[in-house]
Design a protein around this motif. Structure first.
Motif, PDB file in Angstrom:
ATOM      1  N   ALA A  60       0.830  -1.203   0.000  1.00  0.00           N
ATOM      2  CA  ALA A  60       0.000   0.000   0.000  1.00  0.00           C
ATOM      3  C   ALA A  60       0.865   1.254   0.000  1.00  0.00           C
ATOM      4  O   ALA A  60       0.503   2.268  -0.600  1.00  0.00           O
ATOM      5  CB  ALA A  60      -0.931  -0.008   1.213  1.00  0.00           C
ATOM      6  N   GLN A  61       2.016   1.183   0.665  1.00  0.00           N
ATOM      7  CA  GLN A  61       2.952   2.309   0.658  1.00  0.00           C
ATOM      8  C   GLN A  61       3.455   2.576  -0.745  1.00  0.00           C
ATOM      9  O   GLN A  61       3.546   3.728  -1.185  1.00  0.00           O
ATOM     10  CB  GLN A  61       4.129   2.001   1.590  1.00  0.00           C
ATOM     11  CG  GLN A  61       5.194   3.083   1.638  1.00  0.00           C
ATOM     12  CD  GLN A  61       4.778   4.276   2.473  1.00  0.00           C
ATOM     13  OE1 GLN A  61       3.937   4.146   3.346  1.00  0.00           O
ATOM     14  NE2 GLN A  61       5.354   5.424   2.192  1.00  0.00           N
ATOM     15  N   GLU A  62       3.795   1.510  -1.471  1.00  0.00           N
ATOM     16  CA  GLU A  62       4.258   1.673  -2.856  1.00  0.00           C
ATOM     17  C   GLU A  62       3.159   2.272  -3.727  1.00  0.00           C
ATOM     18  O   GLU A  62       3.425   3.138  -4.571  1.00  0.00           O
ATOM     19  CB  GLU A  62       4.699   0.324  -3.423  1.00  0.00           C
ATOM     20  CG  GLU A  62       5.890  -0.309  -2.712  1.00  0.00           C
ATOM     21  CD  GLU A  62       7.172   0.468  -2.905  1.00  0.00           C
ATOM     22  OE1 GLU A  62       7.227   1.331  -3.801  1.00  0.00           O
ATOM     23  OE2 GLU A  62       8.122   0.227  -2.140  1.00  0.00           O
ATOM     24  N   LEU A  63       1.921   1.824  -3.524  1.00  0.00           N
ATOM     25  CA  LEU A  63       0.804   2.373  -4.291  1.00  0.00           C
ATOM     26  C   LEU A  63       0.599   3.840  -3.967  1.00  0.00           C
ATOM     27  O   LEU A  63       0.353   4.665  -4.862  1.00  0.00           O
ATOM     28  CB  LEU A  63      -0.466   1.574  -3.995  1.00  0.00           C
ATOM     29  CG  LEU A  63      -1.744   2.073  -4.685  1.00  0.00           C
ATOM     30  CD1 LEU A  63      -1.590   2.066  -6.191  1.00  0.00           C
ATOM     31  CD2 LEU A  63      -2.937   1.232  -4.248  1.00  0.00           C
ATOM     32  N   PHE A  64       0.704   4.173  -2.673  1.00  0.00           N
ATOM     33  CA  PHE A  64       0.557   5.578  -2.272  1.00  0.00           C
ATOM     34  C   PHE A  64       1.626   6.443  -2.928  1.00  0.00           C
ATOM     35  O   PHE A  64       1.337   7.535  -3.432  1.00  0.00           O
ATOM     36  CB  PHE A  64       0.648   5.686  -0.747  1.00  0.00           C
ATOM     37  CG  PHE A  64       0.643   7.104  -0.244  1.00  0.00           C
ATOM     38  CD1 PHE A  64      -0.532   7.823  -0.144  1.00  0.00           C
ATOM     39  CD2 PHE A  64       1.838   7.724   0.125  1.00  0.00           C
ATOM     40  CE1 PHE A  64      -0.537   9.131   0.313  1.00  0.00           C
ATOM     41  CE2 PHE A  64       1.843   9.029   0.587  1.00  0.00           C
ATOM     42  CZ  PHE A  64       0.660   9.733   0.677  1.00  0.00           C
ATOM     43  N   GLU A  65       2.874   5.972  -2.927  1.00  0.00           N
ATOM     44  CA  GLU A  65       3.954   6.734  -3.549  1.00  0.00           C
ATOM     45  C   GLU A  65       3.723   6.892  -5.043  1.00  0.00           C
ATOM     46  O   GLU A  65       4.022   7.950  -5.625  1.00  0.00           O
ATOM     47  CB  GLU A  65       5.291   6.048  -3.275  1.00  0.00           C
ATOM     48  CG  GLU A  65       5.705   6.085  -1.807  1.00  0.00           C
ATOM     49  CD  GLU A  65       7.061   5.435  -1.562  1.00  0.00           C
ATOM     50  OE1 GLU A  65       7.721   5.065  -2.547  1.00  0.00           O
ATOM     51  OE2 GLU A  65       7.445   5.305  -0.386  1.00  0.00           O
ATOM     52  N   SER A 191       9.402   6.905 -12.009  1.00  0.00           N
ATOM     53  CA  SER A 191       9.465   6.342 -10.657  1.00  0.00           C
ATOM     54  C   SER A 191       8.094   5.841 -10.204  1.00  0.00           C
ATOM     55  O   SER A 191       7.994   4.823  -9.510  1.00  0.00           O
ATOM     56  CB  SER A 191       9.965   7.400  -9.669  1.00  0.00           C
ATOM     57  OG  SER A 191      11.308   7.741  -9.937  1.00  0.00           O
ATOM     58  N   ALA A 192       7.036   6.557 -10.600  1.00  0.00           N
ATOM     59  CA  ALA A 192       5.684   6.114 -10.267  1.00  0.00           C
ATOM     60  C   ALA A 192       5.391   4.761 -10.910  1.00  0.00           C
ATOM     61  O   ALA A 192       4.745   3.900 -10.300  1.00  0.00           O
ATOM     62  CB  ALA A 192       4.659   7.154 -10.718  1.00  0.00           C
ATOM     63  N   LEU A 193       5.883   4.556 -12.139  1.00  0.00           N
ATOM     64  CA  LEU A 193       5.694   3.267 -12.795  1.00  0.00           C
ATOM     65  C   LEU A 193       6.423   2.161 -12.038  1.00  0.00           C
ATOM     66  O   LEU A 193       5.903   1.048 -11.882  1.00  0.00           O
ATOM     67  CB  LEU A 193       6.206   3.339 -14.239  1.00  0.00           C
ATOM     68  CG  LEU A 193       5.857   2.141 -15.117  1.00  0.00           C
ATOM     69  CD1 LEU A 193       4.364   2.089 -15.385  1.00  0.00           C
ATOM     70  CD2 LEU A 193       6.629   2.205 -16.440  1.00  0.00           C
ATOM     71  N   ARG A 194       7.611   2.475 -11.530  1.00  0.00           N
ATOM     72  CA  ARG A 194       8.360   1.498 -10.734  1.00  0.00           C
ATOM     73  C   ARG A 194       7.614   1.178  -9.438  1.00  0.00           C
ATOM     74  O   ARG A 194       7.554   0.021  -9.015  1.00  0.00           O
ATOM     75  CB  ARG A 194       9.750   2.041 -10.434  1.00  0.00           C
ATOM     76  CG  ARG A 194      10.641   1.060  -9.669  1.00  0.00           C
ATOM     77  CD  ARG A 194      12.078   1.511  -9.624  1.00  0.00           C
ATOM     78  NE  ARG A 194      12.253   2.788  -8.971  1.00  0.00           N
ATOM     79  CZ  ARG A 194      12.492   3.942  -9.600  1.00  0.00           C
ATOM     80  NH1 ARG A 194      12.590   3.982 -10.915  1.00  0.00           N
ATOM     81  NH2 ARG A 194      12.653   5.064  -8.931  1.00  0.00           N
ATOM     82  N   ASN A 195       7.013   2.191  -8.814  1.00  0.00           N
ATOM     83  CA  ASN A 195       6.228   1.957  -7.596  1.00  0.00           C
ATOM     84  C   ASN A 195       5.011   1.084  -7.886  1.00  0.00           C
ATOM     85  O   ASN A 195       4.642   0.228  -7.067  1.00  0.00           O
ATOM     86  CB  ASN A 195       5.778   3.290  -6.995  1.00  0.00           C
ATOM     87  CG  ASN A 195       6.908   4.102  -6.414  1.00  0.00           C
ATOM     88  OD1 ASN A 195       7.016   5.297  -6.664  1.00  0.00           O
ATOM     89  ND2 ASN A 195       7.780   3.461  -5.648  1.00  0.00           N
ATOM     90  N   LEU A 196       4.385   1.285  -9.041  1.00  0.00           N
ATOM     91  CA  LEU A 196       3.239   0.456  -9.411  1.00  0.00           C
ATOM     92  C   LEU A 196       3.654  -1.003  -9.597  1.00  0.00           C
ATOM     93  O   LEU A 196       2.907  -1.922  -9.249  1.00  0.00           O
ATOM     94  CB  LEU A 196       2.599   0.991 -10.696  1.00  0.00           C
ATOM     95  CG  LEU A 196       1.804   2.299 -10.565  1.00  0.00           C
ATOM     96  CD1 LEU A 196       1.345   2.780 -11.935  1.00  0.00           C
ATOM     97  CD2 LEU A 196       0.611   2.119  -9.632  1.00  0.00           C
ATOM     98  N   HIS A 197       4.859  -1.207 -10.142  1.00  0.00           N
ATOM     99  CA  HIS A 197       5.358  -2.573 -10.285  1.00  0.00           C
ATOM    100  C   HIS A 197       5.603  -3.196  -8.916  1.00  0.00           C
ATOM    101  O   HIS A 197       5.225  -4.353  -8.664  1.00  0.00           O
ATOM    102  CB  HIS A 197       6.654  -2.568 -11.099  1.00  0.00           C
ATOM    103  CG  HIS A 197       7.382  -3.877 -11.064  1.00  0.00           C
ATOM    104  ND1 HIS A 197       6.884  -5.028 -11.633  1.00  0.00           N
ATOM    105  CD2 HIS A 197       8.579  -4.228 -10.491  1.00  0.00           C
ATOM    106  CE1 HIS A 197       7.728  -6.023 -11.430  1.00  0.00           C
ATOM    107  NE2 HIS A 197       8.762  -5.563 -10.740  1.00  0.00           N
TER     108      HIS A 197
END
Length: 276
Positions: A60-65, A191-197
């Motif tokens: 969830a933290q990664e999704l939030f970022e 970076s957002a794409l990396r967080n989504l991964h």
């Protein structure tokens, strides 16, 4: 933050100058009330988002970022294009808004507070989402120090412009910083794409596009600077590179085309109007 600070100085400076020119200098404390309320509200939004995100589990933290990064890209792009379009008529619109606020039957001081509050709040919220996205990528103290330095420089430049110490071609300033911000936004988007991964929501194009870890590691001094400014990765996934280049190609093409088609004139009397 330098650009955001000068944008805020441009808006508040036009308001302050017009109040002085029309014999309404006694209302300047009201302007400061609007500014302080907008700054406080922006800080509360940033602190609230940070506190809420701290309670999230890892995915969830990664999704939030990722969501913060996407919002940051949106507000940065809108800021760049809005400022270029609105700056030509901003001064006249603000003058009309001030005159309307003091019309008989109007709210007067409350209307002036609201006008300053929402004008500065826009810049504050843009800064909040931008800084959250950057701080997530650069946990070192250099990022907040850079933000503070940019803001202090903006205050100094704004004051020098106000007292007539220097003159700035604001149109050129906003054009150059606009192109720079689009580069920053491209890095945040990748970076957002990396967080989504990492959140398990994006798994396409995950092969390594290249590996520069032996030439320019992200932990090196130059790599650290590039990482903080442009979200540099020494071994990015193919999808991150594709998104970065595609966003940059489209946004810069639209930005530069719009600049070439606009008349070559400065922002409203930026060289002659005093402004804090």
């Amino acid at each position: 933050m330098l650009r955001e600070g000068i944008e805020a100085a441009l808006i508040t400076g036009i308001i302050a100058s017009y109040l002085r020119q029309t014999g309404r200098s006694a209302w300047m404390p009201v302007v400061w009330v609007g500014i302080f309320l907008a700054v406080a509200a922006s800080l509360l939004v940033g602190a609230g988002l940070q506190l809420v995100s701290a309670e999230f589990p890892q995915k969830a933290q990664e999704l939030f970022e990722a969501l913060v990064g996407l919002v940051a890209v949106g507000v940065l792009v809108s800021m760049v294009f809005w400022m270029r379009k609105a700056a030509r008529s901003m001064k006249l619109q603000l003058h009309h808004a001030i005159d309307d606020a003091f019309q008989p039957g109007s709210a007067g001081g409350w209307a002036l507070v609201a006008m300053v509050f929402f004008a500065v709040m826009r810049e504050g919220l843009e800064s909040v989402f931008f800084l959250l996205a950057i701080f997530q990528q650069s946990p070192s103290p250099l990022a907040p120090l850079g933000a503070l330095a940019g803001l202090l420089c903006a205050v100094a430049v704004g004051y020098l412009v106000y007292i007539g110490g220097i003159r700035i071609n604001m149109r050129r300033f906003f054009n150059w910083t606009g192109a720079f911000i689009l580069l920053v936004a491209a890095g945040i988007l990748s970076s957002a794409l990396r967080n989504l991964h990492e959140a398990g929501l994006w798994n396409l194009w995950q092969g390594r596009a290249y590996d520069l870890s032996d030439i320019l590691p992200a932990s090196s001094p130059l790599g650290t600077v590039l990482s903080g400014l442009f979200s540099y990765q020494e071994a990015p996934a193919t999808g991150e590179v594709v998104v970065y280049l595609a966003f940059l190609a489209v946004s810069l093409a639209l930005f530069l085309r719009g600049d070439a088609s606009s008349p070559a004139r400065p922002l409203p009397q930026s060289a002659s109007e005093p402004r804090p």
